[in-house]
Design an enzyme around this catalytic site. Structure first.
Site, PDB file in Angstrom:
ATOM      1  N   TYR A   1       0.853  -1.186   0.000  1.00 38.27           N
ATOM      2  CA  TYR A   1       0.000   0.000   0.000  1.00 38.27           C
ATOM      3  C   TYR A   1       0.893   1.241   0.000  1.00 38.27           C
ATOM      4  O   TYR A   1       1.772   1.352  -0.838  1.00 38.27           O
ATOM      5  CB  TYR A   1      -0.974  -0.055   1.184  1.00 38.27           C
ATOM      6  CG  TYR A   1      -2.139   0.883   1.007  1.00 38.27           C
ATOM      7  CD1 TYR A   1      -2.956   0.812  -0.131  1.00 38.27           C
ATOM      8  CD2 TYR A   1      -2.435   1.843   1.958  1.00 38.27           C
ATOM      9  CE1 TYR A   1      -4.012   1.683  -0.307  1.00 38.27           C
ATOM     10  CE2 TYR A   1      -3.496   2.715   1.798  1.00 38.27           C
ATOM     11  CZ  TYR A   1      -4.280   2.632   0.665  1.00 38.27           C
ATOM     12  OH  TYR A   1      -5.318   3.496   0.494  1.00 38.27           O
TER      13      TYR A   1
ATOM     14  N   LYS B   1     -20.838 -20.563  -9.174  1.00 36.61           N
ATOM     15  CA  LYS B   1     -20.174 -20.453 -10.478  1.00 36.61           C
ATOM     16  C   LYS B   1     -18.726 -20.010 -10.277  1.00 36.61           C
ATOM     17  O   LYS B   1     -17.807 -20.496 -10.958  1.00 36.61           O
ATOM     18  CB  LYS B   1     -20.926 -19.451 -11.354  1.00 36.61           C
ATOM     19  CG  LYS B   1     -20.603 -19.511 -12.844  1.00 36.61           C
ATOM     20  CD  LYS B   1     -20.984 -20.858 -13.438  1.00 36.61           C
ATOM     21  CE  LYS B   1     -20.820 -20.909 -14.941  1.00 36.61           C
ATOM     22  NZ  LYS B   1     -21.950 -20.326 -15.662  1.00 36.61           N
TER      23      LYS B   1
END
Length: 765
Positions: free
Chosen positions: A40, A95
């Site tokens: 970060y 899925k």
């Protein structure tokens, strides 16, 4: 299992231990302050600036290139209809799970709260920069057609509505092969399509792309035959309206060569099949119940080629054969779309794969002697490990040839190897095991069935058709627990301590006494021993009243092993017993031996352990690549522990040169092939991926497998007993329900294998 019990199990599965089925995990180190500063602020600014200079760098510095969005508005969820975006989320997560386990593609599922076409399209367009591809799912027709068309035109990443194209691709591959077997040409055949939804329209369009003639197609919806004189047809239905003056399915089926069902159950009758042309092709793909039952169809005509959407019949048309591998190929060349050329390439790859020799792993999974191209094998099986290595490269190549690939592949062999390597990250082997056990279930006696976890496992194996459970224990307690978990199946319960079992106990005691009377066992002692569950269960196996045995849940390993050695004995050719554990690791399944029996095996013992483990690995459908481990490498120590390993390896090299085995080796060299190749290029393991570790003593094997299990949360199957005459397997104390289910599958497969060996032995005599 009752409907209510199944409902509860499904809800618990989705809710516990963590709600949902997928999660996000870091791919970079994050332990130190330095790591976090790179991940970060301030380090993250550097890739941001690089992407700002050239937007294509987003593929270099972020996960976009392996990230697909599964997007729905919940308007056509499975067979549940328009249930809304939130209610569709479990399906979208499912899925995502399939994308990951079959093709190692990461997924964010996104549920959009609108039925307005324009709002949906704009929403997807605005979030598209996050993703490498878009999988549209469970959107009702006809809106689905327009949504997909617009997004394909307006986005520069692959977009596919799987409900349309998945079924189309798989069924087209099956159709090409069925036509070849029936010696018919696609341009000549008459095709009846029952159903006019998104999948049916897409299937028919793809058949036309392969040469079918529009005038030879008759399509039906819920109102009957779609004729060109019908009013208020959608543009998609009008595309396939026929000029023939017929109204019903009965009329349409006369002289038809092909029936494609994407409609509802039991609408095709035997009479309809009988008026079809010679060598009819019937794809009854309504789920869960097809347009005509498989057995009824093949009983009606012996020249039929039949496919369904079900896994319990040959020729399953299953979308999982397509979408993971199509997106994998598209992502890997940074395709800007999934076009017709790529879909057709997937069709041809699937069709061709069914004609190739089937790996033994697949034959074993489906309990087939030899799957070969023919009426009952026109498309590959979903568990075929070759799918990713055949379909994805075909799609990638088609993307390059059709001009939509931004990062072409140059080294195809290297690419294919990288695809196959991805398979090591998933637990397909467990699905293969369960599937193989289901193909020929055996009677499995559970010696500790009055423990709730054992009973839960027995319930699962019964309901899933993995085995036929026989429950040993306190009958009143088993019946109470059965009621508690709603296990309402009629299964055999036996309490060896009760008087009602006296006749059977005395029979077993007599047999046992005859075997052991010259070893100091009296008939009275034998009768007393038959009150003990493990003795009673072992005699059930010996006398053919059960096929396999599971025990050890509540007792120490030595306590359970003793009666098994006394009653069951060693298999022909075995000099001792041993165990192996299968660990499901990130690099794939790893077999570790011996984890439970031999404290300090000799060189001779290690040879036998390696040979027996090799047999187990083959039973799993894998080729054994075995490292015999130590604290030293190839003679660097003269210690007795290292020396005995070297002696065992020397013997195996001389007497069994076909085995891929070497040592002694430190474990890091065994598992890191680059280190091994650099330092010891002469090793038989160089260039191979080790999947089996043979340890020099029980201490090292047991510690290793339990460390893997606890620290890495690696799923374990085992200990798998090796060397006994009958299929007996002993659990670890307090094994989990899943572990007991997996061990039951092993016991069933062991029984299947030993049954075949017994038949072969009788034939040879």
């Amino acid at each position: 299992m009752s409907k209510q019990s199944k409902r509860r199990e499904a809800l618990v599965y989705h809710a516990k231990p963590t709600p949902g089925k997928i999660k996000v995990v870091p791919t970079k180190k994050y332990a130190s302050q330095r790591d976090l500063a790179l991940a970060y602020s301030p380090g993250v600014a550097e890739p941001c600036l690089e992407i700002a200079k050239d937007v294509n760098n987003v593929y270099k510095y972020t996960a976009k290139g392996n990230l697909v969005a599964v997007i729905s508005n919940g308007t056509a969820v499975l067979g549940l209809g328009n249930i809304g975006p939130e209610a569709s989320k479990p399906v979208m997560e499912g899925k995502g799970l399939l994308f990951k386990i079959f093709a190692d593609i990461d997924v964010f599922d996104i549920e959009v709260d609108t039925e307005n076409i324009e709002e949906f399209i704009q929403t997807v367009k605005m979030i598209a920069p996050t993703f490498g591809g878009i999988n549209l799912e469970d959107i009702k027709a006809p809106e689905a057609f327009e949504i997909e068309r617009r997004l394909k035109e307006e986005l520069d990443i692959p977009v596919m509505h799987d409900d349309q194209h998945g079924t189309a691709i798989i069924s087209a591959a099956a159709l090409l092969n069925a036509l070849e077997l029936s010696e018919k040409k696609i341009e000549d055949v008459k095709i009846v399509v029952s159903g006019a939804g998104a999948a049916a329209i897409s299937c028919t369009r793809l058949y036309l792309a392969f040469g079918a003639k529009r005038e030879n197609v008759v399509m039906l919806d819920s109102k009957g035959v779609i004729r060109d004189d019908r009013d208020n047809l959608t543009s998609q239905k009008a595309e396939f309206a026929t000029h023939r003056k017929i109204d019903t399915l009965d009329e349409a089926m006369k002289d038809a060569d092909v029936f494609v069902g994407l409609s509802t159950s039991d609408i095709v009758t035997p009479a309809m099949l009988l008026v079809m042309a010679k060598n009819p092709i019937v794809f009854a793909m309504a789920n869960p119940d097809p347009e005509i039952q498989y057995q009824l169809a093949i009983d009606t005509r012996d020249d039929i080629i039949m496919a369904t959407g079900r896994s319990d019949h040959p020729n399953q048309v299953n979308n999982v054969l397509g979408f993971p591998f199509i997106f994998r190929g598209a992502l890997d060349v940074r395709a800007t779309k999934i076009n017709e050329a790529m879909k057709m390439a997937a069709v041809v790859a699937l069709a061709n794969l069914a004609k190739e020799p089937v790996p033994e792993q697949v034959n074993i999974a489906y309990n087939e002697t030899r799957l070969t191209f023919g009426k009952e094998y026109i498309i590959p099986k979903p568990f075929d490990p070759r799918l990713i290595g055949e379909v994805s490269p075909a799609v990638a190549r088609a993307a390059m040839e059709s001009g939509v690939a931004l990062e072409p592949i140059e080294d195809w062999e290297k690419y294919k190897d990288s695809l196959l390597e991805r398979l090591g990250n998933d637990n397909k082997i467990i699905r293969l095991l369960l599937n193989r056990a289901k193909s020929a279930p055996k009677r499995v006696v559970y010696a500790e069935a009055d423990h709730i976890d054992v009973l839960k496992a027995a319930q699962i194996v019964h309901d899933e058709g993995i085995a036929i459970p026989i429950l040993l224990g306190r009958k009143d307690e088993i019946e109470r627990l059965k009621e508690e978990i709603e296990f309402d199946a009629d299964v055999l319960i036996i309490d060896p301590k009760t008087d009602e079992q006296n006749e059977q106990k005395n029979k077993y005691a007599q047999v046992y006494w005859e075997q052991r009377k010259r070893r100091g066992v009296t008939l009275l002692e034998a009768q007393k021993l038959m009150r003990e569950r493990n003795y009673y269960a072992a005699m059930m196996i010996n006398e053919g009243d059960a096929d396999a045995l599971i025990s050890g849940y509540s007792r120490s390993y030595p306590q359970v092993v003793k009666p098994m050695l006394e009653l069951i004995g060693l298999a022909p050719g075995s000099t001792r017993i041993a165990t192996t554990n299968v660990m499901m690791t990130e690099r794939g399944p790893m077999f570790l031996s011996d984890t439970s029996i031999n404290i300090n095996p000799s060189a001779k013992d290690l040879i036998k352990i390696a040979q027996m483990t090799s047999g187990v690995v083959k039973m799993f459908g894998l080729k054994p690549v075995m490292a015999m481990t130590s604290f030293s490498n190839f003679g660097s120590s003269k210690d007795q522990t290292a020396t005995k390993v070297r002696e065992a390896v020397s013997y195996l090299h001389k007497r069994h040169p076909d085995l891929i085995v070497d040592g002694e080796l430190q474990t890091d060299f065994a598992l890191n092939n680059k280190m091994l190749q650099d330092k010891f290029p002469f090793s038989k393991l160089a260039g191979h991926k080790v999947n089996t570790l043979i340890f020099p003593n029980l201490e090292s094997a047991n510690i290793t497998y339990k460390l893997l299990k606890e620290l890495n949360k690696a799923e374990s199957i085992g200990p798998i007993m090796m060397g006994l005459r009958k299929p007996v397997h002993i659990l670890q104390l307090d094994a989990s329900v899943d572990e007991i289910v997996n061990m039951t599958a092993i016991a069933v497969i062991d029984a299947q294998q030993k049954g075949k060996e017994a038949v072969m032995s009788q034939k040879s005599e």
